[in-house]
Design a protein around this motif. Structure first.
Motif, PDB file in Angstrom:
ATOM      1  N   ALA A 277      45.464  35.582  37.523  1.00 46.50           N
ATOM      2  CA  ALA A 277      45.142  34.383  36.738  1.00 46.50           C
ATOM      3  C   ALA A 277      43.764  33.862  37.104  1.00 46.50           C
ATOM      4  O   ALA A 277      42.992  33.441  36.238  1.00 46.50           O
ATOM      5  CB  ALA A 277      46.205  33.309  36.963  1.00 46.50           C
ATOM      6  N   MET A 280      41.236  36.056  35.551  1.00 49.55           N
ATOM      7  CA  MET A 280      41.180  35.760  34.114  1.00 49.55           C
ATOM      8  C   MET A 280      40.315  34.522  33.871  1.00 49.55           C
ATOM      9  O   MET A 280      39.420  34.519  33.027  1.00 49.55           O
ATOM     10  CB  MET A 280      42.604  35.529  33.596  1.00 49.55           C
ATOM     11  N   GLY A 281      40.588  33.470  34.653  1.00 51.55           N
ATOM     12  CA  GLY A 281      39.808  32.247  34.512  1.00 51.55           C
ATOM     13  C   GLY A 281      38.336  32.493  34.797  1.00 51.55           C
ATOM     14  O   GLY A 281      37.456  31.959  34.123  1.00 51.55           O
ATOM     15  N   GLN A 284      36.553  34.234  31.885  1.00 48.23           N
ATOM     16  CA  GLN A 284      36.320  33.248  30.823  1.00 48.23           C
ATOM     17  C   GLN A 284      35.175  32.333  31.203  1.00 48.23           C
ATOM     18  O   GLN A 284      34.261  32.073  30.414  1.00 48.23           O
ATOM     19  CB  GLN A 284      37.580  32.409  30.596  1.00 48.23           C
TER      20      GLN A 284
END
Lengths: 308, 358, 280
Positions: A277, A280-281, A284
């Motif tokens: 996670a 992923m952050g 982005q």
């Protein structure tokens, strides 16, 4: 008895002393009204900020012990994991760019419409219905026996049915259906913010439709488009239900959110899941930061003309 | 008409009232006594502290120091809702979800006045501002002038000891402003309240108020009747605000019998001494354009006309003195641009103030 | 506005409308396919089904225990709407009316949950809720859904409150209103239209919120959209028509509220904070 007036004086002095602090705080905007922000703020801290920090900390506490970074080392050494970044980018980037390229000219045209509301209402449908429903709908509609393939065959565009579900194209289609309205409505709100008089001024001074767009409108909406791009990309990068339902979650559409979900709820490795996670952050954030850094170079003042 | 202000509460007194915003002193120690039934105007440029003073009186801003008294009652620690004043706001601040009747009756309902008594007083309030026919409309359906009247009716129906008005006419057009001046003064006289009226428009203050308080930089510069201020300003900045547009810096030559001779613009003029000056010191000579007349006398300030316009009865223009000072003057016959003229100041209308220390 | 009449401008215009039409056609095609299939007796390899029936709705209702699911859905959604409405409006009022140190940081904290997609923060949040023993419960689902909805209410309400003249509150005070009376007689009636709009938007968004509910719901705290996901995920176990019947029920539930919401808000507001309508 003699203490009564003394107390009175002391109390009066106390008020005299207490008042300035209250006034000083009020002058800085801190009073009872300001405290109203606290319940909501604490809720978000407890449910968003704290879990995020906890996840960050947890990602450095591997399930099976080992070095603090071993989750990250594992992610970037296992192709089954690190390739999800490329897979997700291959879906999210083209979709975001196509959505934006379609949204700008359509928004430019729609802002001239008098009854925009019908169109915006239609377009808000897929956003409201959500990805799960769109995935279920497209499974049938885009399937080998679905109306889409049938229509193309009837028109003679294709000879036999094209496979559009349970692969890359299914996910792309679902992101176009839900993502385009999102991108379009954001773009429309930026485009309608431009004072029409600016374009009229351009025309009076001899600019053609083409150069009016590229020389006047585009520079003014570009900062807004940068924001739109970021928001649309972040949404597309987090694609989850349609990648599972409409794609091939074991292979070509094994996106990063699937990897995180599987780590958490199939392997029960919350530490690895948190690490994924965070990655992923980070991806982005990296793309958004790059776009916003470019945006700093653009004009970002008012777009409503100089009057008033 | 039975709406009448509460009487016998005594004078409103501000004693050393201070109000600071951070390090900025919006009010730097104000002392002022306002008698019952007076119409007082607080006058000054924006940022002078006049609205801050009004908000302190209303209780909307706490004081940083000093006290406010109504008769022998100290009121500066009371909440605004406990003071019982009426107030008219610059933006009117009408409740958008209530019709005109409900807006006007709001203060009465807060005070627990109900039923026939409340209805009667609202009717009277509406009659006072001549809005009976609009009673059931919402504020959004009214014109600016009508909204203004509703705001005034709302402030007076509670029969307050004091009505506070914060630049109530600044959002209206020029013609309506003139009408409302008369209207507000008529309402004040009808109900006999004490009115404190904040404005930056000296015409408004001069035509409406019994007494005017001129403020600047959070301090009171002068208090007096309109005539006092118009004829006898005590300081150069007050004079400036009262229409003495010509401000000529110069040097005092001689002082005698309350008159001074000052060297300005390459010549010498005579005027009434307003602030103590002595020979040799720097001074400021102030004079209104209508009292600086072109061609009235052979002696005066030589200048060259830069612009001239006709304003009924007389011509008014601008001219440059030899040392480059811009002057505003009156002419009874037309003069041409670039024409050389001699501008003669009327000695009894020329005021001499102390200048900046050299 | 300027209208070009040249040939290339005409072609360009046609191309744009054609693209829009193709999009809308496919969108309605997709929805129509779901609706048609839910009423189909048998539909294989033809343009339209062989016959029509409503029995799939009965089947779906029983198979997926939709009465329970719908009750849970509305309990979750209305709790989220009320809690986020209350907390969000209070915070928006403070942020709209006061300037204080740290305000920008607080605004950022409210902005982030709207910018970061739910799946990204949902996994660490679900982990924390599991550790706290809340995951799988009704309140776990409600708490998870508050993360995007509180900031949403805050951001919708701030401009609404800012356009209310603060002098109106001052006027109420001067004319004798206590804090309670100010709230009930003046502030609430003025804020109500904005609150209603914000809460309807929250309602529509929460019914459709899949990721956060999915990550935190247990068997007894599933909402309709999560139940639909599991049904589609396990397709093959049930008849496709049955799943589509459930999908139609979900669509009806969502669209009823969308239609109600659109009476009060601009469609654009569902996606973004809409600009103020220009005054004519």
């Amino acid at each position: 008895m003699s203490s009564v007036p003394l107390d009175g004086v002391a109390a009066a002095a106390g008020i005299e002393e207490a008042l300035p602090l209250r006034i000083k705080l009020a002058a800085r905007g801190l009073d009872g009204t300001t405290l109203l922000v606290l319940p909501a703020f604490l809720a978000i801290v407890a449910l968003f900020v704290y879990p995020f920090l906890y996840g960050l900390w947890l990602s450095f506490q591997p399930k099976d012990g080992g070095a603090a970074l071993s989750n990250y080392v594992r992610f970037f050494s296992d192709p089954f994991l690190y390739e999800t970044i490329g897979t997700t980018l291959r879906i999210a980037l083209p979709v975001t760019i196509v959505n934006l390229l379609l949204a700008v000219p359509i928004a430019m045209r729609v802002r001239l419409m008098r009854r925009q509301r019908i169109l915006t209402t239609i377009l808000v449908l897929p956003v409201t219905l959500g990805t799960v429903l769109v995935a279920e709908g497209l499974l049938n509609y885009l399937g080998p026996q679905g109306w889409f393939n049938r229509s193309l065959m009837w028109l003679g565009v294709i000879a036999g049915p094209v496979k559009l579900t349970n692969n890359y194209w299914g996910v792309v289609a679902s992101l176009l259906i839900t993502g385009f309205p999102f991108t379009f409505l954001l773009t429309l709100s930026y485009v309608t913010g431009i004072d029409p008089a600016l374009e009229q001024a351009g025309a009076v001074h001899g600019a053609s439709a083409r150069s009016r767009f590229f020389r006047i409108v585009l520079p003014l909406i570009l900062p807004g488009l940068a924001i739109t791009f970021c928001l649309s990309f972040v949404q597309a990068f987090a694609v989850f239900p349609s990648a599972v339902l409409l794609g091939a979650p074991a292979g070509p559409t094994r996106v990063i959110s699937i990897a995180a979900y599987q780590a958490a709820f199939e392997e029960y490795d919350y530490s690895l899941a948190s690490a994924i996670a965070m990655i992923m952050g980070l991806v982005q954030f990296a793309l958004v930061a790059a776009v916003l850094a470019g945006r700093r170079l653009l004009y970002r003042g008012p777009v409503a003309g100089t009057k008033g | 008409m039975t709406i009448a202000a509460r009487h016998g509460v005594g004078a409103l007194e501000l004693r050393g009232v201070r109000r600071e915003f951070g390090s900025l002193a919006a009010l730097a120690g104000i002392d002022l006594r306002i008698e019952e039934g007076e119409f007082i105007a607080l006058l000054g440029p924006s940022g002078c502290g006049k609205s801050t003073a009004l908000n302190c009186i209303a209780g909307l801003l706490p004081l940083s120091g000093g006290s406010i008294w109504l008769g022998d009652r100290r009121i500066d620690r009371l909440k605004p809702e406990e003071r019982g004043f009426g107030m008219v706001f610059q933006s009117y601040a009408l409740f958008p979800h209530m019709n005109v009747r409900k807006n006007v009756g709001f203060g009465l309902s807060m005070k627990g006045v109900k039923g026939a008594e409340a209805a009667r007083r609202v009717d009277e309030g509406l009659a006072l501002v001549r809005l009976q026919s609009q009673a059931s409309k919402l504020p959004g359906q009214l014109s600016g002038g009508q909204q203004q009247r509703v705001a005034i009716a709302r402030a007076v129906v509670i029969e307050p000891a004091i009505v506070l008005m914060d630049e109530p006419l600044s959002n209206l057009d020029a013609k309506l402003r003139m009408e409302m001046r008369v209207e507000i003064r008529r309402i004040h006289d009808t109900i006999g309240s004490t009115t404190i009226y904040v404005t930056h428009d000296q015409d408004e203050a001069l035509s409406m108020a019994d007494r005017i308080v001129v403020m600047r930089d959070g301090m009171i510069r002068q208090v007096g009747t309109p005539e006092d201020l118009y004829e006898r300003p005590l300081h150069a900045d007050v004079a400036d605000f009262m229409g003495f547009r010509n401000r000529m810096p110069g040097q005092v030559r001689a002082v005698a019998n309350g008159r001074a001779e000052v060297a300005v613009c390459g010549t010498t003029v005579q005027g009434l001494v307003r602030e103590p000056v002595q020979a040799g010191a720097s001074a400021v000579v102030s004079i209104r354009p209508e009292d600086l007349v072109a061609g009235a006398s052979a002696s005066g300030i030589p200048a060259r006309v830069t612009a001239i316009e006709y304003r009924g009865r007389a011509f008014f223009g601008t001219a440059l003195a030899e040392d480059g000072t811009e002057l505003f003057f009156r002419a009874d016959r037309t003069v041409a641009k670039d024409e050389a003229v001699v501008l003669a100041p009327l000695p009894d209308r020329t005021l001499v103030f102390a200048g900046a220390p050299a | 506005m300027i209208r070009d009449t040249g040939l290339s401008a005409k072609l360009w215009r046609i191309a744009i409308w054609a693209a829009t039409a193709v999009f809308i056609l496919n969108l309605f095609g997709m929805i129509a396919a779901v609706v048609t299939n839910s009423f189909a007796t048998r539909w294989l390899g033809t343009w339209l089904p062989l016959g029509y029936t409503t029995r799939w709705y009965v089947a779906a209702w029983n198979e997926f225990q939709l009465d329970d699911v719908l009750i849970v859905t509305f309990q979750v959604v209305f709790t989220v709407v009320l809690v986020s409405g209350l907390l969000g409006v209070l915070a928006a009022y403070a942020l709209a009316r006061r300037d204080f140190p740290g305000k920008r940081a607080i605004m950022l904290v409210f902005l982030l949950p709207l910018l970061v997609p739910p799946i990204t923060y949902g996994i660490p949040m679900a982990t924390v809720l599991y550790r706290a023993g809340l995951a799988g419960t009704f309140w776990g689902v409600v708490l998870a859904n508050l993360v995007p909805t509180i900031p949403f209410v805050v951001l919708v309400m701030i401009p609404f409150i800012e356009q209310i003249d603060p002098r109106i509150e001052a006027a109420a005070r001067v004319f004798g209103a206590s804090t309670f009376k100010l709230l009930v007689r003046v502030l609430l009636p003025i804020l109500l239209p904005g609150m209603l709009a914000a809460m309807l938007l929250v309602l529509v968004r929460t019914i459709a919120m899949f990721e956060l509910t999915f990550l935190t719901a247990g068997p007894t705290s599933q909402t309709l959209v999560v139940a639909l996901y599991y049904a589609v995920f396990a397709a093959g176990v049930r008849a496709g028509q049955s799943i589509d019947a459930m999908a139609v029920i979900y669509m009806v539930v969502t669209l009823v509220w969308l239609v109600i919401a659109l009476r009060f808000v601009n469609p654009t507001q569902i996606v973004a904070r809409a600009k103020q309508e220009p005054a004519h």
